[in-house]
Design a protein around this motif. Sequence first.
Motif, mmCIF file in Angstrom:
data_model
loop_
_atom_site.group_PDB
_atom_site.id
_atom_site.type_symbol
_atom_site.label_atom_id
_atom_site.label_comp_id
_atom_site.label_asym_id
_atom_site.label_seq_id
_atom_site.Cartn_x
_atom_site.Cartn_y
_atom_site.Cartn_z
ATOM 1 N N ASP A 1 6.011 92.973 37.251
ATOM 2 C CA ASP A 1 5.932 94.044 36.243
ATOM 3 C C ASP A 1 4.595 94.767 36.392
ATOM 4 N N GLU A 2 4.646 96.059 36.750
ATOM 5 C CA GLU A 2 3.423 96.820 37.026
ATOM 6 C C GLU A 2 2.749 97.317 35.754
ATOM 7 N N SER A 3 3.546 97.538 34.700
ATOM 8 C CA SER A 3 2.981 98.147 33.494
ATOM 9 C C SER A 3 2.338 97.136 32.553
ATOM 10 N N ILE A 4 2.693 95.878 32.683
ATOM 11 C CA ILE A 4 2.172 94.853 31.753
ATOM 12 C C ILE A 4 1.431 93.785 32.552
ATOM 13 N N LYS A 5 0.273 93.390 32.086
ATOM 14 C CA LYS A 5 -0.524 92.354 32.748
ATOM 15 C C LYS A 5 0.141 90.993 32.573
ATOM 16 N N PRO A 6 0.367 90.246 33.679
ATOM 17 C CA PRO A 6 1.056 88.938 33.567
ATOM 18 C C PRO A 6 0.303 88.006 32.630
ATOM 19 N N ILE A 7 1.057 87.276 31.861
ATOM 20 C CA ILE A 7 0.481 86.300 30.926
ATOM 21 C C ILE A 7 0.580 84.915 31.560
ATOM 22 N N ILE A 8 -0.579 84.237 31.649
ATOM 23 C CA ILE A 8 -0.599 82.893 32.277
ATOM 24 C C ILE A 8 0.050 81.915 31.316
ATOM 25 N N ASN A 9 0.925 81.123 31.878
ATOM 26 C CA ASN A 9 1.634 80.126 31.071
ATOM 27 C C ASN A 9 0.655 79.036 30.670
ATOM 28 N N GLU A 10 0.463 78.867 29.395
ATOM 29 C CA GLU A 10 -0.497 77.882 28.914
ATOM 30 C C GLU A 10 -0.002 76.449 29.073
ATOM 31 N N GLN A 11 1.291 76.268 29.280
ATOM 32 C CA GLN A 11 1.848 74.906 29.412
ATOM 33 C C GLN A 11 1.685 74.353 30.825
ATOM 34 N N VAL A 12 1.417 75.230 31.775
ATOM 35 C CA VAL A 12 1.236 74.780 33.175
ATOM 36 C C VAL A 12 -0.237 74.911 33.518
ATOM 37 N N SER A 13 -0.778 73.958 34.221
ATOM 38 C CA SER A 13 -2.208 73.982 34.556
ATOM 39 C C SER A 13 -2.476 75.069 35.564
ATOM 40 N N VAL A 14 -3.745 75.467 35.605
ATOM 41 C CA VAL A 14 -4.148 76.558 36.507
ATOM 42 C C VAL A 14 -3.936 76.146 37.946
ATOM 43 N N THR A 15 -4.240 74.915 38.254
ATOM 44 C CA THR A 15 -4.091 74.428 39.640
ATOM 45 C C THR A 15 -2.652 74.523 40.071
ATOM 46 N N ASP A 16 -1.750 74.108 39.172
ATOM 47 C CA ASP A 16 -0.313 74.177 39.523
ATOM 48 C C ASP A 16 0.133 75.614 39.690
ATOM 49 N N GLN A 17 -0.425 76.479 38.859
ATOM 50 C CA GLN A 17 -0.040 77.888 38.980
ATOM 51 C C GLN A 17 -0.532 78.461 40.300
ATOM 52 N N VAL A 18 -1.771 78.117 40.682
ATOM 53 C CA VAL A 18 -2.330 78.615 41.966
ATOM 54 C C VAL A 18 -1.512 78.079 43.116
ATOM 55 N N ASN A 19 -1.135 76.810 43.025
ATOM 56 C CA ASN A 19 -0.328 76.217 44.099
ATOM 57 C C ASN A 19 1.018 76.909 44.215
ATOM 58 N N LYS A 20 1.583 77.216 43.055
ATOM 59 C CA LYS A 20 2.905 77.883 43.090
ATOM 60 C C LYS A 20 2.791 79.280 43.647
#
Length: 749
Positions: free
Chosen positions: A24-43
Motif C-alpha cells: 500500500d503506497e498511500s498508507i505507512k505499514p503498521i508493524i505488528n506488535e504481536q510479532v518480534s522485530v527480529t521475526d519481522q526482519v527475517n520474514k
Amino acid sequence: MPTMEAKDVCVEIENDEFYSKFLDESIKPIINEQVSVTDQVNKLTQGIEKLSKSLEKQVLAKHNDLLTQASHISDLEMTLESVQTQVQNLLRGAEKLKERVHTPYYALENQTLMLERVQSTCNLLRHSSKILVLWNKLQGVKDNPSKEAIILFELNELISDYDFEGIDLLDEILKAVQQRRSDLLKNSTDLLQSSLLSGDKVKLLQCFKVFHNLQCTEEQIKNTVNSILSDLKKEITAALNVQMVTIEVKKSSSGRVAPGKANIMNSQDFKIKLWDNIEKLFKVDIYNSCTKVIMLQNVINELHAIGNFRNIAKNFWSELCQVFSNELEKSPLTVNQSVEIDFPRLLKSFNDLLSRLKCKNLEMNRSCLTKWENSFLSKSLGKLLEPVRSMWHMSQVPNMDQVDNAIRIIAEALSISLGDKQLSISLANSVAKSIKQMNVEAEQRLSMDSDVAQIIEPPTSTQQKNADLCNALYYFSSQIKRVLVNMNSMLPQESIQIVQNSLKDISSMPILQLFAESIKNSLYIILMTMHDEPDLIRADDPAGKTLSCSPYMKELQQFVSRCKDIYLSMFTEKPALNECCLNIARACVERFIQHICNVRPLSKFGRTKLQIDCKHLEIALSPLVNDMTELGDHYRQLKALHLLLEKTPQEIAKSQTEGACLPYSLVMMFLFSHGGHHLLAPHTCAGWNVQKLMQWLDSHKNERERLEFIAGALQRYQNHVRQNQIATYDEVYPVLLQLLDDGRKSIKK
C-alpha cells in the motif's frame, strides 16, 4: 513454467497478511506488535530472497531477448546522435536565413512608416486647405441657413476625420465652426417650435431643410414629438388629478351648498368638473398637439428627399393613447369609476377628436381602453337585466309600467352608443341578452296543462294568464322594434340586426297554435256532420226554390265567431293572430272540399245545397279572414268547387284539362257521386268510413299516392263489370279513366 512460478510468488506476497501491508503506497505499514522485530526482519528477508530468485529465473529465461534489446538500444543511441548533429546544422542555417530576411524587413518597415507619416501630413494639409476654403465660403452665406447647414455639415465631416490638435492656424476656425453649428441648430429648433405654434408651413420647411443638411432630421423629429408628448402628459395628469378637481369644485361651489346636501352636491359637481376637464383636454390640448404633429407629418411628406418618415403622426397617436391609458390607470378610484360609468363620453371625445383632425392614418386604439370598456359593458348588462329580473320576481304577469321601464333602459343603452360602431354592437349584444332573458322568464311561466287550449268553457285563469304573458311579450317586442325604427338612421345595421334577431323567438304563435289545433279539431267534427244532412239526398228539383245553407254550416258559423270573440280575441299580437286565423281557415276550407268530394250519395238537390254552403263558408270564415283572397290556392279551390257542383262530368273533365286548380284526385273522388251504385267510392271499396278516409288523406298528401288509391277502386269496378258480365260501363267510368291518365301525366311533368 518459470513464468507461472513468478506469478505464484507475486500472488503469495499479495495474499500474505504481513507482506500485503508493504504494497500500500498511500498508507505507512503498521508493524505488528504481536510479532518480534527480529521475526519481522527475517520474514522480510525471506520475501526479498523469494523475489530475487524469481527475478533471476525470469532473466535466465529471457536472456536472449534482453541481449537483443540491449543491442537495439546501442543502435538507437547512434541514430539519435546523428539526428542531433543534423538538427544543429539546420538551426545554424536558419539563423543565417533569419539574418538575411530581417535586414531588408526592418529597412522596408522604416520606409513604410515614413511614407505613412508623409501621407498623413499630406491629408492634414489637404483637409486644412478644404477647411479654410469652406470657412471662407461659410462667411458669405450667413443669411442662408440651408446652404450654411450644408457647408457646416461638410466642415464637420472633415474635422471628424483627423485630429487637428496642434495646428495653430485652425484652432480658432474649429471653435468658430462648432459655435456656428450650435447656433444654427438652436435657431432652427426655436424656429421649429414657433412655427408649430403659428402653423407657418414655409418656416417649417426651412427648418427641416436645415436639419436634413445637418443630417439630424430623425433626432429633431424625435425630440420635437417627445417634447409635445411630454407637455401633453402633464396636461392629461392635471386634468385627471382628483385633488385639483376637488379644489376647483370647492372653489366653484363655496357658499352655495345647503347643509345636509354637501356630499351629493360635491359628488355631482366633482363629476361635472372632471368631465369638463376631460372634454377640454380633448378639444383644446390634445387637439392642438395632434395638429402640430400632423402638420409636422405633412411638411416632411412634402420633402421626399429627406427620408422615410411616414408614420410620425400614427406613432404619436399610438403613444398618446397609451399615455392617456397609463395616466387614467394611475388616477384615483373616483376618477376611474366616473370613466367606467360614462365610458361612451370618453369614446365620443376620442371619436370627435379624430373627426376634427381628419387624418386617415389615425384610428381609434381601443386596446388601451379595454379595461374601462369591459367594466362599462358589464355594468350596462347588469343594468339591462335588472328591470327584466325584477318584474318577474313573482309569478304574476308584469304590468305595462314595468315593461315600459325595461324598454326605456334598452332605448337608453342603444342611444348612448351612437357614434361608435363597436360599442354599439357590444351594447346591442347586451340588449339581445336582456331580450332573451325576458323571453326565457315568460316561457317558464307559460302553462301547458291539459286545459290550456279548451274551447268549451269560458277562458280559464290559466288561459287568461297565458294570453296576458303573450301580450306582455308582444308589447315588449313591438316597442323595441319601434325604438329600432326611430334609431334606424343612427345605429349601425349590424346592431339593428343583432337586436332584431333576438326578437325572432318572441311570438304568441306557440300558444295560438294550441288554440288553432283545438279549433280545427272541432271544425272537423262539425264538417263531419255534413254526411248526415238529409237535404243532400233529396230527389226533388231545387229550381225556383229559395234555399238556405245547411244546419252544419250555421253551427260552423256560430262556432267560428264564438272562438274568435272569446278565445282568439285575448291575444293582441296581430301578425301571429292573423297567421293563426289563416291557418285555421285554410284547414277548414281544405277539409270542407275533401268532405264535399266524398259525400255519398249526392242528389242534384244536394249539389245545389252544397253550392249555397260554399258561399256561406266564406261568411263563416269572415271573423277569421277579412279578405278571402289571402287564403291563396285554398280560396281558388273553393271557388272551383262551387263551379264544379253545377257541371256535368264531361264539363268537369274539360275544365280540368283546361287548367282547373283542384287536384285530379279530389275531382275524381267527386265524380264518383255521379256514378251508379255499382261504382263504389274508393274509401267504400277499402271498407273505410269517412273519418278513416280523412285520416288517410291527412297522412297522404302526395298526389301520386291518392291517384293510385282511386285507380284501385276503378280496377275493382272493372273486375266487377267483367265478372257479372254487365253490358255497359257507367257513363262516368270513361271520364274517370281519362282523368286518371291526365293526372298521372301531370305528375310526370
